[in-house]
Scaffold this motif. Sequence first.
Motif, short mmCIF file in Angstrom:
data_model
loop_
_atom_site.label_atom_id
_atom_site.label_comp_id
_atom_site.label_asym_id
_atom_site.label_seq_id
_atom_site.Cartn_x
_atom_site.Cartn_y
_atom_site.Cartn_z
N ILE A 154 -95.78 2.66 -36.51
CA ILE A 154 -95.16 1.45 -35.94
C ILE A 154 -93.71 1.69 -35.57
O ILE A 154 -93.21 1.18 -34.57
N GLY A 155 -93.02 2.48 -36.38
CA GLY A 155 -91.61 2.72 -36.09
C GLY A 155 -90.74 2.28 -37.24
O GLY A 155 -91.20 2.10 -38.38
N GLU A 156 -89.48 2.05 -36.94
CA GLU A 156 -88.51 1.75 -38.00
C GLU A 156 -88.67 0.31 -38.50
O GLU A 156 -89.44 -0.48 -37.95
N PRO A 157 -87.96 -0.06 -39.60
CA PRO A 157 -88.20 -1.35 -40.25
C PRO A 157 -88.11 -2.57 -39.36
O PRO A 157 -88.87 -3.52 -39.52
N ARG A 158 -87.17 -2.59 -38.37
CA ARG A 158 -87.06 -3.77 -37.51
C ARG A 158 -88.35 -3.98 -36.70
O ARG A 158 -88.79 -5.11 -36.51
N GLN A 159 -88.96 -2.88 -36.24
CA GLN A 159 -90.20 -3.03 -35.50
C GLN A 159 -91.34 -3.50 -36.39
O GLN A 159 -92.16 -4.33 -35.98
N ARG A 160 -91.35 -3.01 -37.65
CA ARG A 160 -92.36 -3.49 -38.58
C ARG A 160 -92.16 -4.97 -38.87
O ARG A 160 -93.12 -5.73 -39.03
N ALA A 161 -90.88 -5.40 -38.93
CA ALA A 161 -90.60 -6.81 -39.17
C ALA A 161 -91.07 -7.67 -38.00
O ALA A 161 -91.60 -8.77 -38.19
N VAL A 162 -90.87 -7.21 -36.75
CA VAL A 162 -91.34 -7.95 -35.58
C VAL A 162 -92.86 -8.10 -35.62
O VAL A 162 -93.40 -9.20 -35.41
N LEU A 163 -93.57 -6.99 -35.91
CA LEU A 163 -95.03 -7.06 -35.98
C LEU A 163 -95.46 -8.02 -37.09
O LEU A 163 -96.39 -8.83 -36.90
N ALA A 164 -94.81 -7.96 -38.26
CA ALA A 164 -95.17 -8.84 -39.36
C ALA A 164 -94.93 -10.30 -39.00
O ALA A 164 -95.76 -11.18 -39.31
N ALA A 165 -93.80 -10.59 -38.35
CA ALA A 165 -93.48 -11.97 -37.97
C ALA A 165 -94.50 -12.53 -37.00
O ALA A 165 -94.81 -13.73 -37.04
N THR A 184 -91.75 -18.41 -31.15
CA THR A 184 -90.61 -18.40 -30.23
C THR A 184 -89.70 -17.22 -30.48
O THR A 184 -89.68 -16.66 -31.60
N ALA A 185 -88.94 -16.87 -29.45
CA ALA A 185 -87.99 -15.77 -29.60
C ALA A 185 -86.96 -16.10 -30.67
O ALA A 185 -86.55 -15.23 -31.45
N GLU A 186 -86.53 -17.36 -30.75
CA GLU A 186 -85.54 -17.75 -31.76
C GLU A 186 -86.09 -17.55 -33.17
O GLU A 186 -85.39 -17.09 -34.07
N THR A 187 -87.37 -17.91 -33.35
CA THR A 187 -87.99 -17.72 -34.67
C THR A 187 -88.07 -16.25 -35.02
O THR A 187 -87.80 -15.84 -36.17
N LEU A 188 -88.45 -15.43 -34.03
CA LEU A 188 -88.52 -13.98 -34.29
C LEU A 188 -87.17 -13.42 -34.67
O LEU A 188 -87.05 -12.62 -35.61
N ILE A 189 -86.12 -13.84 -33.95
CA ILE A 189 -84.77 -13.35 -34.26
C ILE A 189 -84.38 -13.76 -35.68
O ILE A 189 -83.84 -12.96 -36.45
N ASP A 190 -84.66 -15.01 -36.01
CA ASP A 190 -84.31 -15.49 -37.34
C ASP A 190 -85.06 -14.72 -38.43
O ASP A 190 -84.51 -14.39 -39.49
N ARG A 191 -86.36 -14.41 -38.19
CA ARG A 191 -87.14 -13.70 -39.20
C ARG A 191 -86.73 -12.24 -39.35
O ARG A 191 -86.77 -11.69 -40.44
N VAL A 192 -86.31 -11.63 -38.22
CA VAL A 192 -85.97 -10.21 -38.27
C VAL A 192 -84.56 -9.98 -38.76
O VAL A 192 -84.29 -9.07 -39.55
N TRP A 193 -83.60 -10.82 -38.29
CA TRP A 193 -82.19 -10.57 -38.64
C TRP A 193 -81.58 -11.63 -39.56
O TRP A 193 -80.64 -11.35 -40.26
N GLY A 194 -82.08 -12.86 -39.52
CA GLY A 194 -81.47 -13.93 -40.30
C GLY A 194 -80.07 -14.23 -39.81
O GLY A 194 -79.78 -14.22 -38.60
#
Length: 876
Positions: free
Chosen positions: A29-40, A50-60
């Motif tokens: 999958i790649g590095e942790p941020r990519q795994r976080a996107v897939l998990a979200a 939504t993109a906003e939700t994804l940003i919030d889940r990946v970066w907070g």
Amino acid sequence: MSVLAGGAVLEVRLLGPVELWAGERQLPIGEPRQRAVLAALACEAGRVVTAETLIDRVWGETAPARARHALQSHLTRVRGALRRGGGDPLIRRSGGYLLDLPADRVDLLRFRALAEGADGNVDRLREAVGLWRGEPLAGLAGEWAASMRAVWDSERLLAVVAWAEVEDPAALIGPLGAIVQEQPLVEPVAVALMRALHAIGRTADALGQYDALRRRLAEDLGTDPAPATQAAYATILTSNQAAATGPLEPVPAQLPADVAGFAGRADALAQLDKVPSLAVIAGPAGVGKTALAIHWAHRAAARFPDGRLYVDLRGFGPGGTAMDPGEAVRGFLGALGVPARRIPAETGAQSALLRSRLANRRLVLVIDNARDSDQVRPLLPGAGSCMVLVTSRNQLTGLVAADGAQPLRLDVLSHGEAQELLERRLGADRIAADPVAGDAIIGLCARLPLALTLAAAHAVMQPELGLAELADGLAGWSTPAGDTPDTDLRAVFSWSYEALTPAAARLFRQLGVHPGPDFSAAAAGALSGSAEDLAELVRSSLLTQHAPGRYLFHDLMRAYAEGLGAGPAAADRLLDHYLGTAFAGAMLLAPTRAAPLLPIEAAAGEPLADQDAAMRWFAVERAVLLALAARSGGDRPWQLAWALDTFLYRQGPWHDLVTVWEAALSTVDDGPARAYAYARLARACTLLDRAAEADRHYRLALDHYDRAGDRDGQSGVHHEMAILHERQGDLRAALAHAEQALELSDHGSANTLNTIGFYRAQLGDFAGALELCERALALYEQSGDADNRAAVWDSLGFIRHGLGEYDAAVDCYRTALGLYREIGDRYWVADTLVHLGDTHRACGRDAQAAAVWREALGIYEELGHANAAEVRSRLS
């Protein structure tokens, strides 16, 4: 559903490390941020995120200014990973993104569907609980991941408790025990484990679980168990099965099966009933000493709720096979739950530990076939709450005089007892039909129980044979009466042997070469014996099947079979069987291990399916293999030691490692093979903390390798000497030996690179350590060596911690933990958990640090390891 061209299906797993699978193939999958996107996306599969939700889940709250641009980059890489699996389920929708996967292709969603619709269905709940592979979203940082872990784990615990209400209690012990170790303060799961333990008869363990929970709640939260938990405890405590609270200790049940058709000995049994703690049952061979001791122990079992221990000291077996008292002590300690790593090196200390374990417990110990008092004394309890029965052909006056043993001299059966034995074996009607012949049989067998048993077995196998004919046959084979029962007994042996079919008689002779103490059907098969031949020997009472698939001789019978002479070919076939199986098992346990210096060219032996099968086989056959190593000649002791080395190292009977490598040294003169034996013997001494002996043997190994010009051999010895110095606390000397090992190695040993890196890191050189350990990891990745890769990842975690890179250190430790758990090495799991907790503590995550330290403490306590004290100190 995203289905691949070959029929495989894309699947996302979140209940553990985030993983993407295409059928049986895991996709990167790649590095942790990519795994976080897939998990979200995956936890909302089938719905737009939504993109906003994804940003919030990946970066907070730490989202960068160009978070949308970074998100697009990660989404592109996730889409690439999905396409490599042959599918393209990531869809751009107005306002966001949708992962077009059905719920059963995301383990979290499948878990929820199974658990919510279970309604008490054990199969659905079992499958739901089985989907969890560890900490969900393992390796992902951030508030969203942490909050999801907490929520999902609550769902898991509810499902586990529901499952525990409907599952077979025996199937619950392992899974619930693991969860209680991970989360020791979750009361409903602890209660479920208590009830399961109680249901299978382990009430003391159930009460011990409650006691541990109560102490943890008081120490960590300052509270008492909830009312529901206290009620469950009270129910267990007051049940008829409950005895008392106590430590989690096993209840051994080592007695062989009770003697079928036991007859007579009423006076002897009554005498034993009155003995307070120690009895010596003495008498000639075949008189029934063992049968009496085992029968009494079974009859009196209710008096000894803490267990029954048994050992055959082989005091009168074939030459040189009498058991060392230390081996017997270690066997008892293992049966009482003492881990091998905790057993002291010295026999005196082992006996002291055994006395401590037996103190205030009520057990019966049957110590069979003792040679003399000195062989028995290290096994005796120090208090009077246990009962010890010792059997011997000698009277053991030392135990009577110095230890207060009650002597019981066993003679042949009375005429009435002998008649009772025959009636129980042949039927009272058959004896009553010809009492004269019955009396003749009793006289010809000299009223000796073993001889009567053999005669009765022959009559049972031939029901058409009249008792008069049986008596005539015995008289025909009888030798002139001697002054001991053994004379007539040998005649009965001969008579029974001559009545065998030719194939069974051949197998009987061949089994005389087996060193004992027992053997398997497969070993008999290696001697050309069939299942029918074995069954015939058992029916004739020439062999006893004392456990499923395991057979043994009475020691007199073994001597008789050996005296018939099977020839060297039988001994060679037997040795080939054991050596061939041991070699195959050793390669299963350590597939990357170098081939032995003295090549093993033996028969294929017994088939072993996998590592677990190999470990079980070695455990069952250990005594046989040790006996073969002691009595074989030529290269065989060295080869057997080589084959046993990995098993003995992992299991912890390191005294046996010393024994086999000393035997190997007594038979090999070849330079490299002798040097190797010295090095392995030194390693065993290191494990037993016998530093001076280890150093002496290492230097002898170096001398042999030096004379042979073997630089790799010298390198290996210096690496082991580094470990010896590390255990003694001299890191600089350890580093010097490790660097010398690397200098001598022509190809740069990955193991040595990692060792040097770890020592340098401990001495503060983190940059140099990092470069060495990364080189080691690259070499191990090529070989697929999970054991040593785990060690390198642990070293890298220590180094990243030292560099202040705490998140990277956590990732390294979690990788090491996964690999150690995969190979089942619990000690190193605990060691790595301690390091992981140190890193959590360093970056302010106190709750996570305490959680992993508690898990490590639980493992150390189960292993009985001294490191438990250090972990308790961290927790306090």
